[in-house]
Structures are given as C-alpha cells and as structure tokens.
Design a protein around this motif. Structure first.
Motif, PDB file in Angstrom:
ATOM      1  N   THR A  12      -2.108  -5.439  -0.782  1.00  0.00           N
ATOM      2  CA  THR A  12      -1.805  -6.564   0.100  1.00  0.00           C
ATOM      3  C   THR A  12      -2.967  -6.853   1.031  1.00  0.00           C
ATOM      4  O   THR A  12      -3.337  -8.010   1.260  1.00  0.00           O
ATOM      5  CB  THR A  12      -0.540  -6.274   0.926  1.00  0.00           C
ATOM      6  OG1 THR A  12       0.532  -5.966   0.039  1.00  0.00           O
ATOM      7  CG2 THR A  12      -0.156  -7.477   1.773  1.00  0.00           C
ATOM      8  N   ILE A  13      -3.570  -5.801   1.584  1.00  0.00           N
ATOM      9  CA  ILE A  13      -4.706  -5.976   2.471  1.00  0.00           C
ATOM     10  C   ILE A  13      -5.920  -6.457   1.685  1.00  0.00           C
ATOM     11  O   ILE A  13      -6.707  -7.284   2.157  1.00  0.00           O
ATOM     12  CB  ILE A  13      -5.033  -4.663   3.205  1.00  0.00           C
ATOM     13  CG1 ILE A  13      -3.852  -4.245   4.085  1.00  0.00           C
ATOM     14  CG2 ILE A  13      -6.288  -4.820   4.050  1.00  0.00           C
ATOM     15  CD1 ILE A  13      -3.512  -5.236   5.177  1.00  0.00           C
ATOM     16  N   LYS A  14      -6.087  -5.960   0.468  1.00  0.00           N
ATOM     17  CA  LYS A  14      -7.199  -6.406  -0.360  1.00  0.00           C
ATOM     18  C   LYS A  14      -7.070  -7.895  -0.685  1.00  0.00           C
ATOM     19  O   LYS A  14      -8.074  -8.623  -0.758  1.00  0.00           O
ATOM     20  CB  LYS A  14      -7.244  -5.579  -1.647  1.00  0.00           C
ATOM     21  CG  LYS A  14      -7.654  -4.128  -1.408  1.00  0.00           C
ATOM     22  CD  LYS A  14      -7.584  -3.307  -2.683  1.00  0.00           C
ATOM     23  CE  LYS A  14      -7.983  -1.861  -2.403  1.00  0.00           C
ATOM     24  NZ  LYS A  14      -7.878  -1.005  -3.596  1.00  0.00           N
ATOM     25  N   GLU A  86      -8.302  -5.393  -7.959  1.00  0.00           N
ATOM     26  CA  GLU A  86      -7.637  -4.415  -7.093  1.00  0.00           C
ATOM     27  C   GLU A  86      -6.484  -5.061  -6.322  1.00  0.00           C
ATOM     28  O   GLU A  86      -5.438  -4.441  -6.119  1.00  0.00           O
ATOM     29  CB  GLU A  86      -8.653  -3.814  -6.122  1.00  0.00           C
ATOM     30  CG  GLU A  86      -9.714  -2.962  -6.804  1.00  0.00           C
ATOM     31  CD  GLU A  86     -10.815  -2.525  -5.859  1.00  0.00           C
ATOM     32  OE1 GLU A  86     -10.874  -3.072  -4.724  1.00  0.00           O
ATOM     33  OE2 GLU A  86     -11.614  -1.653  -6.234  1.00  0.00           O
ATOM     34  N   ALA A  87      -6.669  -6.311  -5.921  1.00  0.00           N
ATOM     35  CA  ALA A  87      -5.623  -7.012  -5.181  1.00  0.00           C
ATOM     36  C   ALA A  87      -4.422  -7.332  -6.058  1.00  0.00           C
ATOM     37  O   ALA A  87      -3.321  -7.581  -5.560  1.00  0.00           O
ATOM     38  CB  ALA A  87      -6.191  -8.304  -4.579  1.00  0.00           C
ATOM     39  N   ARG A  88      -4.655  -7.323  -7.377  1.00  0.00           N
ATOM     40  CA  ARG A  88      -3.580  -7.627  -8.327  1.00  0.00           C
ATOM     41  C   ARG A  88      -2.733  -6.409  -8.643  1.00  0.00           C
ATOM     42  O   ARG A  88      -1.668  -6.520  -9.259  1.00  0.00           O
ATOM     43  CB  ARG A  88      -4.201  -8.159  -9.621  1.00  0.00           C
ATOM     44  CG  ARG A  88      -3.505  -9.364 -10.165  1.00  0.00           C
ATOM     45  CD  ARG A  88      -4.173 -10.080 -11.287  1.00  0.00           C
ATOM     46  NE  ARG A  88      -5.120  -9.349 -12.077  1.00  0.00           N
ATOM     47  CZ  ARG A  88      -6.389  -9.755 -12.261  1.00  0.00           C
ATOM     48  NH1 ARG A  88      -6.824 -10.842 -11.669  1.00  0.00           N
ATOM     49  NH2 ARG A  88      -7.201  -9.065 -13.031  1.00  0.00           N
ATOM     50  N   GLN A  89      -3.194  -5.236  -8.253  1.00  0.00           N
ATOM     51  CA  GLN A  89      -2.431  -4.021  -8.517  1.00  0.00           C
ATOM     52  C   GLN A  89      -1.094  -4.058  -7.788  1.00  0.00           C
ATOM     53  O   GLN A  89      -0.963  -4.677  -6.737  1.00  0.00           O
ATOM     54  CB  GLN A  89      -3.244  -2.795  -8.084  1.00  0.00           C
ATOM     55  CG  GLN A  89      -4.514  -2.582  -8.891  1.00  0.00           C
ATOM     56  CD  GLN A  89      -5.390  -1.486  -8.321  1.00  0.00           C
ATOM     57  OE1 GLN A  89      -5.084  -0.914  -7.273  1.00  0.00           O
ATOM     58  NE2 GLN A  89      -6.490  -1.196  -8.983  1.00  0.00           N
ATOM     59  N   ARG A  90      -0.144  -3.371  -8.339  1.00  0.00           N
ATOM     60  CA  ARG A  90       1.195  -3.359  -7.755  1.00  0.00           C
ATOM     61  C   ARG A  90       1.356  -2.151  -6.826  1.00  0.00           C
ATOM     62  O   ARG A  90       1.259  -1.002  -7.273  1.00  0.00           O
ATOM     63  CB  ARG A  90       2.266  -3.311  -8.849  1.00  0.00           C
ATOM     64  CG  ARG A  90       2.371  -4.595  -9.643  1.00  0.00           C
ATOM     65  CD  ARG A  90       3.372  -4.458 -10.778  1.00  0.00           C
ATOM     66  NE  ARG A  90       4.713  -4.207 -10.284  1.00  0.00           N
ATOM     67  CZ  ARG A  90       5.568  -5.154  -9.916  1.00  0.00           C
ATOM     68  NH1 ARG A  90       5.210  -6.413  -9.961  1.00  0.00           N
ATOM     69  NH2 ARG A  90       6.774  -4.848  -9.505  1.00  0.00           N
ATOM     70  N   GLY A  91       1.578  -2.428  -5.557  1.00  0.00           N
ATOM     71  CA  GLY A  91       1.882  -1.350  -4.628  1.00  0.00           C
ATOM     72  C   GLY A  91       3.255  -0.779  -4.949  1.00  0.00           C
ATOM     73  O   GLY A  91       4.087  -1.436  -5.591  1.00  0.00           O
ATOM     74  N   GLU A 108       1.695  -3.057   6.307  1.00  0.00           N
ATOM     75  CA  GLU A 108       1.957  -1.832   7.063  1.00  0.00           C
ATOM     76  C   GLU A 108       1.262  -0.637   6.413  1.00  0.00           C
ATOM     77  O   GLU A 108       0.712   0.237   7.102  1.00  0.00           O
ATOM     78  CB  GLU A 108       3.471  -1.623   7.109  1.00  0.00           C
ATOM     79  CG  GLU A 108       3.969  -0.509   7.990  1.00  0.00           C
ATOM     80  CD  GLU A 108       5.488  -0.421   7.914  1.00  0.00           C
ATOM     81  OE1 GLU A 108       6.145  -0.659   8.929  1.00  0.00           O
ATOM     82  OE2 GLU A 108       6.016  -0.113   6.830  1.00  0.00           O
ATOM     83  N   ALA A 109       1.267  -0.611   5.087  1.00  0.00           N
ATOM     84  CA  ALA A 109       0.670   0.507   4.348  1.00  0.00           C
ATOM     85  C   ALA A 109      -0.831   0.610   4.571  1.00  0.00           C
ATOM     86  O   ALA A 109      -1.424   1.671   4.391  1.00  0.00           O
ATOM     87  CB  ALA A 109       0.966   0.365   2.858  1.00  0.00           C
ATOM     88  N   ILE A 161       3.015   7.712   7.916  1.00  0.00           N
ATOM     89  CA  ILE A 161       2.788   8.478   9.155  1.00  0.00           C
ATOM     90  C   ILE A 161       2.815   9.986   8.909  1.00  0.00           C
ATOM     91  O   ILE A 161       2.525  10.764   9.823  1.00  0.00           O
ATOM     92  CB  ILE A 161       3.807   8.114  10.256  1.00  0.00           C
ATOM     93  CG1 ILE A 161       5.239   8.429   9.828  1.00  0.00           C
ATOM     94  CG2 ILE A 161       3.666   6.661  10.664  1.00  0.00           C
ATOM     95  CD1 ILE A 161       6.258   8.262  10.941  1.00  0.00           C
ATOM     96  N   THR A 162       3.148  10.404   7.680  1.00  0.00           N
ATOM     97  CA  THR A 162       3.199  11.842   7.383  1.00  0.00           C
ATOM     98  C   THR A 162       2.154  12.275   6.356  1.00  0.00           C
ATOM     99  O   THR A 162       1.984  13.468   6.121  1.00  0.00           O
ATOM    100  CB  THR A 162       4.589  12.232   6.850  1.00  0.00           C
ATOM    101  OG1 THR A 162       4.883  11.479   5.657  1.00  0.00           O
ATOM    102  CG2 THR A 162       5.664  11.961   7.888  1.00  0.00           C
ATOM    103  N   ARG A 163       1.447  11.319   5.763  1.00  0.00           N
ATOM    104  CA  ARG A 163       0.460  11.678   4.749  1.00  0.00           C
ATOM    105  C   ARG A 163      -0.653  12.529   5.364  1.00  0.00           C
ATOM    106  O   ARG A 163      -0.965  12.408   6.557  1.00  0.00           O
ATOM    107  CB  ARG A 163      -0.128  10.416   4.115  1.00  0.00           C
ATOM    108  CG  ARG A 163      -0.881   9.530   5.066  1.00  0.00           C
ATOM    109  CD  ARG A 163      -1.152   8.168   4.473  1.00  0.00           C
ATOM    110  NE  ARG A 163      -1.801   7.289   5.445  1.00  0.00           N
ATOM    111  CZ  ARG A 163      -1.775   5.972   5.402  1.00  0.00           C
ATOM    112  NH1 ARG A 163      -1.120   5.364   4.427  1.00  0.00           N
ATOM    113  NH2 ARG A 163      -2.395   5.243   6.312  1.00  0.00           N
ATOM    114  N   LYS A 164      -1.253  13.378   4.557  1.00  0.00           N
ATOM    115  CA  LYS A 164      -2.280  14.298   5.046  1.00  0.00           C
ATOM    116  C   LYS A 164      -3.602  13.593   5.315  1.00  0.00           C
ATOM    117  O   LYS A 164      -4.343  13.972   6.227  1.00  0.00           O
ATOM    118  CB  LYS A 164      -2.490  15.421   4.020  1.00  0.00           C
ATOM    119  CG  LYS A 164      -1.297  16.357   3.882  1.00  0.00           C
ATOM    120  CD  LYS A 164      -1.595  17.481   2.906  1.00  0.00           C
ATOM    121  CE  LYS A 164      -0.411  18.436   2.806  1.00  0.00           C
ATOM    122  NZ  LYS A 164      -0.672  19.554   1.845  1.00  0.00           N
TER     123      LYS A 164
END
Length: 283
Positions: A12-14, A86-91, A108-109, A161-164
C-alpha cells in the motif's frame, strides 16, 4: 527524480510512493493532467486514480507510457516498473477484504509510529481476543466461524507492534468511557490485563483520560495519526466515520492534529499512573 525509498514498506505504501513519483515527473516536465490525458488518449479519471494512488492494481503498461511521455531515463523507468510490481503484491490483509473495508491496514503496516485517540472503543492495535469477538458480534456478525475470522484478522494486524524487526511505536490515548463500556467481567479483565501487558513494551505507551479529570479540549471524533520513517512519505491522519473514512495529508491538517494530540496527552494520566489505575480495575 528523487530516490525511491519504499523498499521496506507494505504494498500500500509502495503504491503511494509510485503515485507520488509519477506526479513529480509530470510536474518536472511541465505538463498538466489535461495535456497528459490528451497525449495518451486517457480519460481524466484514469490519470486521477493513478496520481491519487486509488488504482487497485498498478499496471506496468500505464507506468511505461507515462515514463515515455515524461522522457524518463531507462534506469529510472526500470526502477519505477520494479516498484509497480512490488506495489501489485497482495498484503496479508487482502485475504480479509470482508474485515478491513479500506487501505488503512496497509498504510498502518508501513507506519513507523502511530498516535491514536479513542473515545468509545479500545484501539484496534490493543484489543484482546474476547473484546474483538464481542465488538464483532455487536456489529451484527453472529456466525462463530465469521467471528473467529475477524478475531484472527485483527490479531494479525497487531503484529506490527510485536514484531522483532523495527516494531511500530504506538502511543494510545483512551477515554475512560471505552473501559467503562466493557460490562462482561471476564472480557473486562482480559482486556485490561492486555493493556497492562502491552504497555510494558518499550514501543507502546498507553494513557487514559479519566472521568475525574472532567472535560478536555477536542472531545470529538477519534483519530489515528500515522508517521513514516521515510522523510519523503507524508504523514496521514485517518478518520473513520459512519458515512465514509477520510485520510488527511495537508500540512495544516496534520499540524492541527499534532497539536490536538499534544493537548489530549496533557489532559490524560501519564503512562505510570495509567498502569497503576488499570491494575486497580482488575484487582
């Protein structure tokens, strides 16, 4: 053309970065949107969707056409085509289109920091499973499998918020009204315990606006303010309403919400006092 710095962001940001670059290129060569549409025989709505990052699936052919029209070098064109792919990839959130109704979760991601203010609900990134299930059922979804699907989707959303690696920083302001509305003792205990646990993370800060503090400035709609680590990526204020959802990006709008969040912070209990207060609610 300024460097493309969206490699670590969500699709989405891409997509937003790609649109921003294409607008930048058009302005650099001095063309208006009308001139572009006339030269490419496009409808105004097609170019508008591209430049406003509203296209559902960015198309390499369209980007190539624009690059040729704008006289973009082969190397820069190749970089933009790569960004398009890359922007076409599915989150991951795309498989939950029935749960998330817009692009906010994708934005948000990619955020490095989120400031959020809620008046009647616990912020989505801090909701416990039982609370999510309760809110989902209140919204009219009663099928157990569908409720579980909503819970799973919203818990996966919280992984930012919990990812390393580079966890998102979260500062949440919660009106005490949102806590008081949780009537089920078990759900209440689970949710408050979850808030206490989350607030022990160095990247999470929780403050409660207590009833005892009385009125405070800006007691209107909830909002989320998203910041990004890329200095070229503009901040976003997200407003969710009954009619539609709005995303504000203009400098004056962003400044008003930064000021408002600061005022709300001053009216709320500090983080330590909030944790102590929450602990008393489940003793």
């Amino acid at each position: 053309m300024s460097a493309i710095q969206a490699s670590d962001y969500s699709p989405t940001i891409k997509k937003r970065a790609l649109s921003r670059k294409l607008v930048e290129l058009r302005e650099q060569c001095g063309m208006t949107t009308s001139q572009v549409c006339k030269r490419l025989q496009w409808s105004p709505s097609k170019l508008n969707y591209i430049e406003k990052a509203k296209w559902v699936e960015p198309k390499s052919d369209s980007v190539t056409d624009l690059c040729e029209l704008y006289g973009v070098s082969a190397a820069d064109t190749e970089a933009l085509i790569k960004l398009t792919r890359e922007a076409r990839q599915r989150g991951w959130w795309r498989k939950y289109n029935d749960v998330f109704r817009d692009d906010f979760v994708g934005l948000e991601a990619g955020a490095s920091e989120i400031l959020t203010f809620e008046t009647t609900l616990i912020p989505g990134l801090l909701q416990a499973p039982g609370y999510i299930a309760t809110v989902t059922r209140i919204a009219g979804i009663q099928d157990d499998s569908e409720v579980k699907r909503h819970v799973d989707a919203r818990l996966q959303r919280q992984e930012i918020i919990t990812r390393k690696s580079a966890p998102c920083r979260l500062h949440a302001l919660i009106d005490e009204n949102a806590l008081a509305r949780i009537k089920d003792p078990a759900i209440r205990a689970e949710q408050i315990g979850h808030l206490i646990d989350a607030s022990t993370s160095p990247n999470v800060k929780v403050q409660v606006l207590r009833f005892t503090s009385g009125l405070y400035a800006g007691t209107s709609e909830p909002f989320a303010y998203l910041k990004f680590s890329d200095v070229l990526e503009r901040d976003i204020v997200y407003l969710e309403t009954t009619v539609d959802d709005r995303m504000l990006e203009e400098d004056d709008e962003l400044q008003r919400y930064r000021t408002r969040f600061g005022q709300l912070c001053g009216a709320a209990q500090d983080a330590a006092a909030t944790s102590a207060y929450l602990a008393t609610m489940i003793e």
